[in-house]
Design an enzyme around this catalytic site. Structure first.
Site, mmCIF file in Angstrom:
data_model
loop_
_atom_site.group_PDB
_atom_site.id
_atom_site.type_symbol
_atom_site.label_atom_id
_atom_site.label_comp_id
_atom_site.label_asym_id
_atom_site.label_seq_id
_atom_site.Cartn_x
_atom_site.Cartn_y
_atom_site.Cartn_z
ATOM 1 N N HIS A 16 -10.932 -3.313 -50.693
ATOM 2 C CA HIS A 16 -9.954 -2.960 -51.717
ATOM 3 C C HIS A 16 -9.403 -1.563 -51.525
ATOM 4 O O HIS A 16 -8.425 -1.183 -52.145
ATOM 5 C CB HIS A 16 -10.588 -3.029 -53.108
ATOM 6 C CG HIS A 16 -10.691 -4.428 -53.627
ATOM 7 N ND1 HIS A 16 -11.687 -4.838 -54.465
ATOM 8 C CD2 HIS A 16 -9.897 -5.514 -53.422
ATOM 9 C CE1 HIS A 16 -11.519 -6.118 -54.753
ATOM 10 N NE2 HIS A 16 -10.459 -6.547 -54.127
ATOM 11 N N LYS A 42 -26.658 -0.240 -58.228
ATOM 12 C CA LYS A 42 -28.121 -0.382 -58.186
ATOM 13 C C LYS A 42 -28.709 -0.307 -56.775
ATOM 14 O O LYS A 42 -29.818 -0.751 -56.525
ATOM 15 C CB LYS A 42 -28.594 -1.688 -58.882
ATOM 16 C CG LYS A 42 -28.101 -1.808 -60.310
ATOM 17 C CD LYS A 42 -28.601 -0.655 -61.150
ATOM 18 C CE LYS A 42 -27.898 -0.561 -62.491
ATOM 19 N NZ LYS A 42 -28.092 0.732 -63.156
ATOM 20 N N ARG A 99 -35.999 3.633 -62.655
ATOM 21 C CA ARG A 99 -36.924 2.592 -63.116
ATOM 22 C C ARG A 99 -38.216 2.747 -62.335
ATOM 23 O O ARG A 99 -39.101 3.472 -62.741
ATOM 24 C CB ARG A 99 -36.271 1.203 -62.946
ATOM 25 C CG ARG A 99 -36.883 0.105 -63.802
ATOM 26 C CD ARG A 99 -36.122 -1.206 -63.609
ATOM 27 N NE ARG A 99 -36.051 -1.585 -62.206
ATOM 28 C CZ ARG A 99 -36.930 -2.381 -61.595
ATOM 29 N NH1 ARG A 99 -37.918 -2.898 -62.280
ATOM 30 N NH2 ARG A 99 -36.804 -2.660 -60.312
ATOM 31 N N GLY A 136 -28.927 2.676 -55.194
ATOM 32 C CA GLY A 136 -29.444 4.025 -54.962
ATOM 33 C C GLY A 136 -28.368 5.095 -55.071
ATOM 34 O O GLY A 136 -28.513 6.196 -54.517
ATOM 35 N N THR A 137 -27.311 4.786 -55.822
ATOM 36 C CA THR A 137 -26.198 5.730 -56.000
ATOM 37 C C THR A 137 -26.691 7.081 -56.528
ATOM 38 O O THR A 137 -26.275 8.139 -56.043
ATOM 39 C CB THR A 137 -25.199 5.155 -57.040
ATOM 40 O OG1 THR A 137 -25.113 3.761 -56.871
ATOM 41 C CG2 THR A 137 -23.846 5.804 -56.915
ATOM 42 N N THR A 138 -27.574 7.023 -57.519
ATOM 43 C CA THR A 138 -28.061 8.244 -58.166
ATOM 44 C C THR A 138 -28.741 9.149 -57.132
ATOM 45 O O THR A 138 -28.510 10.362 -57.091
ATOM 46 C CB THR A 138 -29.082 7.869 -59.276
ATOM 47 O OG1 THR A 138 -28.547 6.788 -60.033
ATOM 48 C CG2 THR A 138 -29.380 9.036 -60.177
ATOM 49 N N GLY A 197 -38.147 2.974 -58.555
ATOM 50 C CA GLY A 197 -37.872 3.658 -57.291
ATOM 51 C C GLY A 197 -38.690 3.087 -56.146
ATOM 52 O O GLY A 197 -38.993 3.778 -55.181
HETATM 53 P P1 PAP Z 1 -26.322 2.776 -60.704
HETATM 54 O O1 PAP Z 1 -25.580 1.699 -59.964
HETATM 55 O O2 PAP Z 1 -26.496 2.469 -62.168
HETATM 56 O O3 PAP Z 1 -25.763 4.140 -60.432
HETATM 57 P P2 PAP Z 1 -28.323 3.256 -58.720
HETATM 58 O O4 PAP Z 1 -28.661 4.685 -58.778
HETATM 59 O O5 PAP Z 1 -27.380 2.817 -57.651
HETATM 60 O O6 PAP Z 1 -27.842 2.756 -60.144
HETATM 61 O O7 PAP Z 1 -29.644 2.407 -58.508
HETATM 62 C C1 PAP Z 1 -30.722 2.525 -59.358
HETATM 63 C C2 PAP Z 1 -31.967 2.350 -58.514
HETATM 64 O O8 PAP Z 1 -32.205 3.533 -57.734
HETATM 65 C C3 PAP Z 1 -33.179 2.162 -59.383
HETATM 66 O O9 PAP Z 1 -34.037 1.332 -58.620
HETATM 67 P P3 PAP Z 1 -35.257 0.494 -59.261
HETATM 68 O O10 PAP Z 1 -34.703 -0.157 -60.490
HETATM 69 O O11 PAP Z 1 -35.684 -0.462 -58.223
HETATM 70 O O12 PAP Z 1 -36.297 1.500 -59.586
HETATM 71 C C4 PAP Z 1 -33.712 3.571 -59.499
HETATM 72 O O13 PAP Z 1 -35.045 3.666 -59.894
HETATM 73 C C5 PAP Z 1 -33.496 4.043 -58.075
HETATM 74 N N1 PAP Z 1 -33.461 5.511 -57.966
HETATM 75 C C6 PAP Z 1 -32.882 6.402 -58.803
HETATM 76 N N2 PAP Z 1 -33.070 7.643 -58.368
HETATM 77 C C7 PAP Z 1 -33.787 7.563 -57.236
HETATM 78 C C8 PAP Z 1 -34.318 8.533 -56.327
HETATM 79 N N3 PAP Z 1 -34.132 9.830 -56.516
HETATM 80 N N4 PAP Z 1 -34.995 8.088 -55.260
HETATM 81 C C9 PAP Z 1 -35.189 6.758 -55.052
HETATM 82 N N5 PAP Z 1 -34.726 5.797 -55.877
HETATM 83 C C10 PAP Z 1 -34.032 6.186 -56.959
#
Ligand code: PAP
Length: 296
Positions: free
Chosen positions: A117, A71, A262, A73-75, A264
């Site tokens: 790890h 959570k 969600r 910002g991996t995506t 962002g």
């Molecule tokens: P994961 O661990 O399930 O892979 P991950 O992508 O790490 O989730 O984090 C999700 C957060 O990144 C979400 O934040 P929020 O709940 O505060 O909104 C998601 O909205 C945000 N996110 C996903 N894609 C992007 C993007 N392209 N730019 C900025 N934030 C993003």
């Protein structure tokens, strides 16, 4: 034949891992017992995957690993890294760019494991780590990604206490951050440590920085438009609006792709946490990170 041997080896490793796991200290977990591995309480599946990674993941010198706490910002990081490293095969302005038809998670595997790890396996390659304000990280865990969707955890107070205790799915967030932070400070050429909030504030600067670390820097001429195109293609608004991300399901784990998008936004924790909760978590994080130079 080779396949059969590999399979037998995997079965043996799995059996060894199972018996090692059953010998680890255990405690009641979020909804299943957790195990203590090298100072980290981990869920059974994570414990197993750490062991499998240690046994079977052998990065090469020029490999790059993306390592993020869930959570953080991996995506986004995956989308950026994919767009940057595949720029010659897939121009970012192309109508058929893979990011337009695939969720970033389906284009790139990831590591959500504490550096501690994986030290032995990661020291060969290079690592990009993305951290985020811990209150926002916890907030994503506590709040459903869209109206009507289930919460990731059912009791906010329980989630909060577990998180503060460092009892989370992937170990304490501060240990996760510190491992990669220290590596990036000691071996800058091997570790890039990024911050979600800073990237939101200055995406162009960070995309350039990431491209340099990934050894595919933008030329001065490209810098004029291409960096902005990468930023736009991978932006929250753009990715979230794509049909694959608004309606698709992840090939990796069957989750709805929309669950990765969600708000962002930075600072959404103010809408979901009391002042007392925020102060308590701030104090813990400050104490845990004290002296490291890493602050939030
Ligand atoms: P994961 O661990 O399930 O892979 P991950 O992508 O790490 O989730 O984090 C999700 C957060 O990144 C979400 O934040 P929020 O709940 O505060 O909104 C998601 O909205 C945000 N996110 C996903 N894609 C992007 C993007 N392209 N730019 C900025 N934030 C993003």
């Amino acid at each position: 034949m080779a396949q059969a041997q590999t399979k037998t080896k995997h079965v043996r490793i799995e059996e060894e891992d199972e018996s090692l796991i059953s010998a680890l200290p255990t405690r009641e977990g979020w909804w299943e017992p957790f195990f203590l591995l090298q100072g980290f309480w981990l869920s059974p599946s994570i414990t197993k995957s750490v062991m499998v990674l240690r046994d079977q993941f052998h990065p090469r010198h020029n490999d790059i690993s993306l390592a993020t706490y869930p959570k953080c910002g991996t995506t986004w990081l995956k989308a950026l890294a994919f767009a940057i490293t595949n720029g010659s095969d897939h121009p970012v302005t192309g109508y058929c760019h893979p990011l337009l038809s695939h969720n970033p998670h389906d284009l790139m595997p990831k590591l959500e494991r504490p550096f501690q790890h994986l030290t032995r396996t990661l020291t060969l390659g290079r690592v990009v780590h993305l951290c985020r304000e811990p209150k926002d990280v916890l907030c994503v865990r506590m709040v459903p990604h869209q109206e009507g969707a289930p919460r990731l955890v059912h009791r906010v107070d329980r989630a909060f206490e577990f998180f503060c205790e460092g009892f989370s799915f992937y170990g304490p967030i501060w240990e996760h951050y510190l491992g990669y932070w220290k590596q990036s400070k000691m071996e800058g050429e091997k570790g890039l440590f990024l911050n979600y909030d800073e990237m939101i504030a200055e995406p162009t600067r960070h995309v350039k920085m990431l491209a340099e670390f990934l050894r595919v820097p933008f030329t001065d001429e490209e810098s004029r438009g291409a960096v902005e195109e990468v930023v736009r293609l991978c932006s929250f608004q753009n990715l979230k609006s794509l049909p694959v991300n608004s309606q698709g399901v992840s090939k990796r784990n069957g989750l709805e792709n929309s669950s990765f998008f969600r708000t962002g936004k930075v600072g959404d924790w103010t809408n979901h946490m009391t002042v007392e909760m925020a102060q308590k978590l701030d104090c813990i994080i400050e104490e845990k990170l004290r002296g490291s130079g890493l602050t939030f």
